[in-house]
Design an enzyme around this catalytic site. Structure first.
Site, PDB file in Angstrom:
ATOM      1  N   ALA A  99       7.287   4.212   0.921  1.00 12.82           N
ATOM      2  CA  ALA A  99       7.126   3.256   2.016  1.00 12.82           C
ATOM      3  C   ALA A  99       7.822   1.928   1.738  1.00 12.82           C
ATOM      4  O   ALA A  99       7.432   0.892   2.274  1.00 12.82           O
ATOM      5  CB  ALA A  99       5.638   3.020   2.284  1.00 12.82           C
ATOM      6  N   ASP A 111      -3.979   1.267  -4.648  1.00 13.89           N
ATOM      7  CA  ASP A 111      -2.706   1.185  -3.914  1.00 13.89           C
ATOM      8  C   ASP A 111      -2.993   0.869  -2.442  1.00 13.89           C
ATOM      9  O   ASP A 111      -2.262   1.285  -1.546  1.00 13.89           O
ATOM     10  CB  ASP A 111      -1.897   2.477  -4.047  1.00 13.89           C
ATOM     11  CG  ASP A 111      -0.438   2.319  -3.607  1.00 13.89           C
ATOM     12  OD1 ASP A 111       0.060   1.177  -3.609  1.00 13.89           O
ATOM     13  OD2 ASP A 111       0.182   3.331  -3.240  1.00 13.89           O
TER      14      ASP A 111
END
Length: 380
Positions: free
Chosen positions: A135, A269
């Site tokens: 990402a 995360d």
């Protein structure tokens, strides 16, 4: 002294039943079986669990906010959100950005590290593999640049604690050596590197695997890639995102069997959608769709961080068959040691900072103490 008694306390030696923890000021004064001598009233936690405050060494956001904005007030709100879920020590993770933008964010957030509200900054990128970028903005990926690294380290003035890179990039191994010399953790991640290249990075001073298995070359029986090199290195700490999405529980248990709780660090995360409803959220310049709590890039199907909190990672680990004492170590002592702060936090021992979490029988958070003060005024 504040005394919490009648508890199942997770100590470095394991679980102690009928134990207590005593706190004076912002320090742990006692942790062990029975009650300390003295007239202090005892807070009866009715057989609940007391565990060390969690240490998250890789988190991007939560509670609707993100560290990647560079806004100090927003960063404080993110840290407070995760603190309410038991994370009393937080490293702020950033994502790939332009040189000017990354420099701005580091400059804006460094004071939060210097005053102790954050435990450091983590640069996840921009020196990542285009083939394993996940990402991260692919237009801003680049090979390590000595002058840029110098500028970032100078802007952080000691605040940058970790940098994730793909060591196979030109200048990658040289950067690992430099970071090790500068006292910054070099983490291997977002890499398409080979087993040999990963071993070279470890030999040069890399000491952490960024979210092992995710965004790295998969294991193959003839080219095992980075995963086996990182699991087999006796000094490397491997991060795992234990949310049931990034990794199957059997893979988590496999990593545990190989590395053990002293080398496995559970991380979130997490991005800004942690603790928030499904919807559309930013992650740096990328747009993320969150559906059923799973974050994916709006343009593609790549997983984009998580909506995890570490208390849920704890419950997932125990539900997956791991002993609670081992899971707690992976949430506290192991990441604290990896970050070089195990002398201050990570275990319930006299003299350490009074960071602790009180859990009920279902391992849900009843109360959190940070630096000797109850968070959100919740008491057990």
């Amino acid at each position: 002294m504040t005394v919490l008694g009648n508890a199942r306390v997770v100590l470095p030696s394991g679980v102690v039943e009928g134990a207590s923890v005593g706190v004076v000021g912002d320090r742990i004064a006692f942790a062990g079986p029975g009650l300390p001598a003295g007239p202090e009233p005892v807070v009866d936690v009715a057989g609940g669990w007391i565990v060390p405050g969690f240490v998250d060494m890789h988190v991007h956001g939560g509670g609707g906010g993100s560290y990647t904005s560079g806004d100090p007030d927003e960063a404080v709100r993110v840290a407070e959100f995760h603190r309410s879920h038991g994370t009393t020590t937080t490293v702020a993770s950033l994502v790939t950005a332009s040189p000017a933008e990354l420099l701005r964010i580091v400059s804006e957030l460094a004071p939060l590290v210097h005053d102790g509200r954050l435990a450091g900054l983590h640069l996840e990128g921009p020196y990542l593999s285009a083939a394993r970028c996940g990402a991260h903005d692919p237009t801003q990926l680049r090979a390590p640049d000595r002058d840029e690294v110098t500028a970032l380290l100078k802007a952080g003035s000691g605040a940058i604690r970790m940098l994730t890179l793909a060591p196979e990039l030109p200048g990658g191994i040289e950067l690992v050596r430099r970071l090790a010399d500068e006292g910054v953790i070099a983490a291997v991640g977002h890499t398409d590197g080979t087993h040999r290249e990963t071993r070279a990075a470890l030999a040069a001073g890399a000491s952490v695997a960024t979210h092992l298995f995710n965004a790295m070359r998969s294991v193959h029986h003839r080219e095992p890639g980075p995963v086996t090199a990182l699991l087999q290195d006796s000094d490397a700490v491997v991060e795992l995102i234990n949310d049931g999405v990034h990794l199957h529980s059997s893979v988590v248990n496999l990593a545990y069997a190989s590395a053990g709780p002293d080398r496995v660090a559970f991380i979130t995360d997490a991005m800004g959608a942690a603790g928030m409803p499904d919807g559309v959220y930013p992650l740096g310049v990328m747009t993320v769709d969150v559906v059923d709590g799973v974050a994916r890039l709006a343009d593609g199907d790549s997983i984009a961080g998580s909506t995890l909190t570490l208390d849920r990672a704890l419950r997932n680990g125990v539900a997956g068959g791991l002993p609670i004492a081992d899971v707690v170590r992976s949430l506290s002592a192991t990441p604290a040691r990896a970050l070089g702060i195990a002398d201050r936090v990570g275990t319930l021992e006299p003299g350490k900072r009074a960071d602790l979490v009180v859990l009920d029988d279902a391992l849900r958070v009843r109360a959190v103490m940070a630096c000797g003060a109850w968070v959100d005024h919740r008491r057990p």
